[in-house]
Design a protein around this motif. Structure first.
Motif, PDB file in Angstrom:
ATOM      1  N   ARG A 155      -0.753 -11.300   6.470  1.00  0.00           N
ATOM      2  CA  ARG A 155      -0.616 -12.298   7.532  1.00  0.00           C
ATOM      3  C   ARG A 155       0.845 -12.685   7.730  1.00  0.00           C
ATOM      4  O   ARG A 155       1.326 -12.795   8.863  1.00  0.00           O
ATOM      5  N   GLN A 156       1.562 -12.872   6.636  1.00  0.00           N
ATOM      6  CA  GLN A 156       2.968 -13.247   6.760  1.00  0.00           C
ATOM      7  C   GLN A 156       3.799 -12.094   7.313  1.00  0.00           C
ATOM      8  O   GLN A 156       4.703 -12.298   8.132  1.00  0.00           O
ATOM      9  N   LEU A 157       3.511 -10.866   6.880  1.00  0.00           N
ATOM     10  CA  LEU A 157       4.219  -9.717   7.432  1.00  0.00           C
ATOM     11  C   LEU A 157       3.966  -9.578   8.928  1.00  0.00           C
ATOM     12  O   LEU A 157       4.884  -9.248   9.699  1.00  0.00           O
ATOM     13  N   ASP A 158       2.745  -9.849   9.351  1.00  0.00           N
ATOM     14  CA  ASP A 158       2.402  -9.777  10.767  1.00  0.00           C
ATOM     15  C   ASP A 158       3.164 -10.831  11.559  1.00  0.00           C
ATOM     16  O   ASP A 158       3.687 -10.555  12.646  1.00  0.00           O
ATOM     17  N   ASP A 159       3.250 -12.044  11.029  1.00  0.00           N
ATOM     18  CA  ASP A 159       3.984 -13.112  11.714  1.00  0.00           C
ATOM     19  C   ASP A 159       5.465 -12.757  11.862  1.00  0.00           C
ATOM     20  O   ASP A 159       6.062 -12.976  12.921  1.00  0.00           O
ATOM     21  N   ILE A 160       6.044 -12.209  10.788  1.00  0.00           N
ATOM     22  CA  ILE A 160       7.467 -11.848  10.829  1.00  0.00           C
ATOM     23  C   ILE A 160       7.703 -10.752  11.863  1.00  0.00           C
ATOM     24  O   ILE A 160       8.630 -10.835  12.681  1.00  0.00           O
ATOM     25  N   ALA A 161       6.861  -9.698  11.846  1.00  0.00           N
ATOM     26  CA  ALA A 161       7.048  -8.578  12.771  1.00  0.00           C
ATOM     27  C   ALA A 161       6.803  -8.999  14.214  1.00  0.00           C
ATOM     28  O   ALA A 161       7.516  -8.550  15.126  1.00  0.00           O
ATOM     29  N   ALA A 162       5.803  -9.855  14.440  1.00  0.00           N
ATOM     30  CA  ALA A 162       5.486 -10.290  15.804  1.00  0.00           C
ATOM     31  C   ALA A 162       6.597 -11.142  16.405  1.00  0.00           C
ATOM     32  O   ALA A 162       6.725 -11.220  17.634  1.00  0.00           O
ATOM     33  N   SER A 163       7.405 -11.771  15.570  1.00  0.00           N
ATOM     34  CA  SER A 163       8.498 -12.615  16.069  1.00  0.00           C
ATOM     35  C   SER A 163       9.709 -11.800  16.496  1.00  0.00           C
ATOM     36  O   SER A 163      10.664 -12.352  17.049  1.00  0.00           O
ATOM     37  N   GLU A 164       9.688 -10.502  16.240  1.00  0.00           N
ATOM     38  CA  GLU A 164      10.794  -9.620  16.620  1.00  0.00           C
ATOM     39  C   GLU A 164      10.282  -8.630  17.660  1.00  0.00           C
ATOM     40  O   GLU A 164       9.620  -7.646  17.323  1.00  0.00           O
ATOM     41  N   PRO A 165      10.594  -8.835  18.933  1.00  0.00           N
ATOM     42  CA  PRO A 165      10.011  -8.014  20.012  1.00  0.00           C
ATOM     43  C   PRO A 165      10.304  -6.520  19.892  1.00  0.00           C
ATOM     44  O   PRO A 165       9.502  -5.699  20.353  1.00  0.00           O
ATOM     45  N   ASP A 166      11.427  -6.156  19.296  1.00  0.00           N
ATOM     46  CA  ASP A 166      11.792  -4.745  19.207  1.00  0.00           C
ATOM     47  C   ASP A 166      11.196  -4.041  17.996  1.00  0.00           C
ATOM     48  O   ASP A 166      11.367  -2.832  17.842  1.00  0.00           O
ATOM     49  N   ARG A 167      10.524  -4.799  17.120  1.00  0.00           N
ATOM     50  CA  ARG A 167       9.959  -4.197  15.909  1.00  0.00           C
ATOM     51  C   ARG A 167       8.733  -3.358  16.284  1.00  0.00           C
ATOM     52  O   ARG A 167       7.828  -3.823  16.970  1.00  0.00           O
ATOM     53  N   ARG A 168       8.699  -2.130  15.787  1.00  0.00           N
ATOM     54  CA  ARG A 168       7.550  -1.263  16.037  1.00  0.00           C
ATOM     55  C   ARG A 168       6.347  -1.724  15.221  1.00  0.00           C
ATOM     56  O   ARG A 168       6.506  -2.150  14.082  1.00  0.00           O
ATOM     57  N   PRO A 169       5.134  -1.603  15.764  1.00  0.00           N
ATOM     58  CA  PRO A 169       3.946  -1.926  14.975  1.00  0.00           C
ATOM     59  C   PRO A 169       3.818  -0.973  13.788  1.00  0.00           C
ATOM     60  O   PRO A 169       4.376   0.123  13.781  1.00  0.00           O
ATOM     61  N   ALA A 170       3.062  -1.398  12.795  1.00  0.00           N
ATOM     62  CA  ALA A 170       2.868  -0.571  11.597  1.00  0.00           C
ATOM     63  C   ALA A 170       1.501  -0.854  11.010  1.00  0.00           C
ATOM     64  O   ALA A 170       0.989  -1.974  11.095  1.00  0.00           O
ATOM     65  N   THR A 171       0.902   0.165  10.414  1.00  0.00           N
ATOM     66  CA  THR A 171      -0.287  -0.049   9.604  1.00  0.00           C
ATOM     67  C   THR A 171       0.152  -0.245   8.156  1.00  0.00           C
ATOM     68  O   THR A 171       1.244   0.183   7.765  1.00  0.00           O
ATOM     69  N   CYS A 172      -0.696  -0.890   7.377  1.00  0.00           N
ATOM     70  CA  CYS A 172      -0.317  -1.188   5.993  1.00  0.00           C
ATOM     71  C   CYS A 172      -1.575  -1.413   5.152  1.00  0.00           C
ATOM     72  O   CYS A 172      -2.550  -2.002   5.623  1.00  0.00           O
ATOM     73  N   LEU A 173      -1.534  -0.914   3.931  1.00  0.00           N
ATOM     74  CA  LEU A 173      -2.624  -1.134   2.976  1.00  0.00           C
ATOM     75  C   LEU A 173      -2.033  -1.704   1.699  1.00  0.00           C
ATOM     76  O   LEU A 173      -1.077  -1.146   1.152  1.00  0.00           O
ATOM     77  N   ILE A 174      -2.584  -2.816   1.246  1.00  0.00           N
ATOM     78  CA  ILE A 174      -2.097  -3.473   0.032  1.00  0.00           C
ATOM     79  C   ILE A 174      -3.207  -3.478  -1.014  1.00  0.00           C
ATOM     80  O   ILE A 174      -4.358  -3.823  -0.718  1.00  0.00           O
ATOM     81  N   ALA A 175      -2.838  -3.093  -2.227  1.00  0.00           N
ATOM     82  CA  ALA A 175      -3.778  -3.107  -3.353  1.00  0.00           C
ATOM     83  C   ALA A 175      -3.140  -3.890  -4.502  1.00  0.00           C
ATOM     84  O   ALA A 175      -2.054  -3.534  -4.961  1.00  0.00           O
ATOM     85  N   ARG A 176      -3.799  -4.941  -4.936  1.00  0.00           N
ATOM     86  CA  ARG A 176      -3.326  -5.695  -6.102  1.00  0.00           C
ATOM     87  C   ARG A 176      -4.168  -5.296  -7.300  1.00  0.00           C
ATOM     88  O   ARG A 176      -5.355  -5.612  -7.374  1.00  0.00           O
ATOM     89  N   ILE A 177      -3.551  -4.572  -8.220  1.00  0.00           N
ATOM     90  CA  ILE A 177      -4.272  -4.061  -9.384  1.00  0.00           C
ATOM     91  C   ILE A 177      -4.084  -5.002 -10.570  1.00  0.00           C
ATOM     92  O   ILE A 177      -2.963  -5.404 -10.892  1.00  0.00           O
ATOM     93  N   ASP A 178      -5.195  -5.311 -11.212  1.00  0.00           N
ATOM     94  CA  ASP A 178      -5.197  -6.138 -12.416  1.00  0.00           C
ATOM     95  C   ASP A 178      -5.844  -5.310 -13.529  1.00  0.00           C
ATOM     96  O   ASP A 178      -7.062  -5.337 -13.709  1.00  0.00           O
ATOM     97  N   PRO A 179      -5.067  -4.540 -14.284  1.00  0.00           N
ATOM     98  CA  PRO A 179      -5.650  -3.672 -15.318  1.00  0.00           C
ATOM     99  C   PRO A 179      -6.405  -4.436 -16.398  1.00  0.00           C
ATOM    100  O   PRO A 179      -7.397  -3.934 -16.939  1.00  0.00           O
ATOM    101  N   ALA A 180      -5.959  -5.644 -16.714  1.00  0.00           N
ATOM    102  CA  ALA A 180      -6.631  -6.417 -17.755  1.00  0.00           C
ATOM    103  C   ALA A 180      -8.061  -6.755 -17.355  1.00  0.00           C
ATOM    104  O   ALA A 180      -8.972  -6.726 -18.184  1.00  0.00           O
TER     105      ALA A 180
END
Length: 306
Positions: A155-180
């Protein structure tokens, strides 16, 4: 233009020059008869064309050298995961001369032995996409330092990118791994789902709620948690790994899940099999792929929660 008098055969010398730049001399000889005015005009034209091509070739070489230096500067090494996680990454840009493009991988250490794994794909190719790629990576590192859930990072990355008109859109996948805890929490911004390779070498895809690509300003991201034990290898990838021109994406993903891997293959070996099995020697699109496996716990304690 000069001729050589007294020589055994006619010789015509024409400078290879354009503007104030001179690159050499065009030397023409013939047995007989002497050069006519038409012959001379043709040689002069050939010399002018050759000089122009030489100038363009040298300018292209200079520009290509500058682009290569800039691309090298844009190649940012990912962070280092926690020691409780084995991670391997590969990157293959589209095109023979490209060093970097819009696809990227990243790892960020979090508290309590957790690691954030990220793959992203900026729209387009080449230098322009690479510039936006570095901007997304910088924003990710800054945002991830707050140790937010994956969907809030998006959500924060989307807000930052949307505030810059020249920024190209991007897809992104985030995985938070907790081995314990033997868990992985996933969130997606228009990205393909990750794959999991089990102890028998079989491949399956993990379900992830998919939100809109970054830069749209729409938000709406969600996180979902799966069990991930130390015997399983998690694989995050960009679409260049699987997509083929004229092929449905479901068919492309099915081809991925049909791959089998050696029992207990390391993350590096998993990537070797992936790249070979899917034929990515000359990719049609940029390819970024990351494989991670948690190390088995040596004691039964769990991390202290904040």
């Amino acid at each position: 233009m000069t001729s050589v008098p007294g020589s055994a055969q006619p010789v015509l010398c024409v400078p290879l020059a354009t503007g104030n730049d001179r690159y050499g001399t065009l030397v023409c000889t013939r047995r007989t008869p002497p050069f006519t005015r038409l012959d001379t005009d043709v040689c002069i034209l050939l010399a002018e064309r050759a000089a122009s091509h030489i100038r363009h070739a040298r300018e292209h070489e200079q520009v290509s050298g500058l682009i290569a230096k800039l691309q090298s500067a844009l190649r940012v090494e990912p962070g280092r995961p926690h020691p409780n996680l084995d991670v391997a990454m590969r990157y293959r840009p589209a095109g023979q001369s490209a060093l970097v493009g819009g696809d990227w991988c990243e790892t960020v250490r979090l508290h309590f032995g957790r690691t954030l794994l990220v793959v992203g794909d900026v729209m387009g190719h080449g230098l322009e996409a690479a510039v936006d790629m570095t901007a997304y990576r910088s924003a990710l590192r800054y945002t991830a330092s707050a140790d937010l859930p994956p969907h809030r990072v998006l959500r924060q990355l989307d807000d930052i990118a949307a505030s810059e008109p020249d920024r190209r859109p991007a897809t992104c996948l985030i995985a938070r791994i907790d081995p314990a805890r033997e868990q992985v929490t996933l969130a997606s911004a228009g990205h393909l789902p990750p794959a999991v390779v089990d102890t028998r070498g079989r491949t399956s895809l993990l379900a992830v709620p998919v939100g809109p690509p970054l830069g749209t300003g729409l938000g709406g991201y969600q996180s979902h948690t799966h069990r991930l034990d130390p015997s399983q290898t998690l694989v995050l990838f960009t679409d260049g790994l699987v997509e083929r021109r004229g092929e449905d994406i479901d068919q492309s993903l099915h081809r991925l899940t049909e791959l089998t891997f050696a029992t207990a293959a390391t993350p590096e070996q998993v990537l070797d099999t992936l790249l070979t099995g899917l034929g990515t020697d000359h990719p049609e699109d940029d390819v970024a792929v990351l494989a991670a496996r948690g190390r088995a716990r040596t004691h039964g304690t769990e991390p202290t929660q904040r």
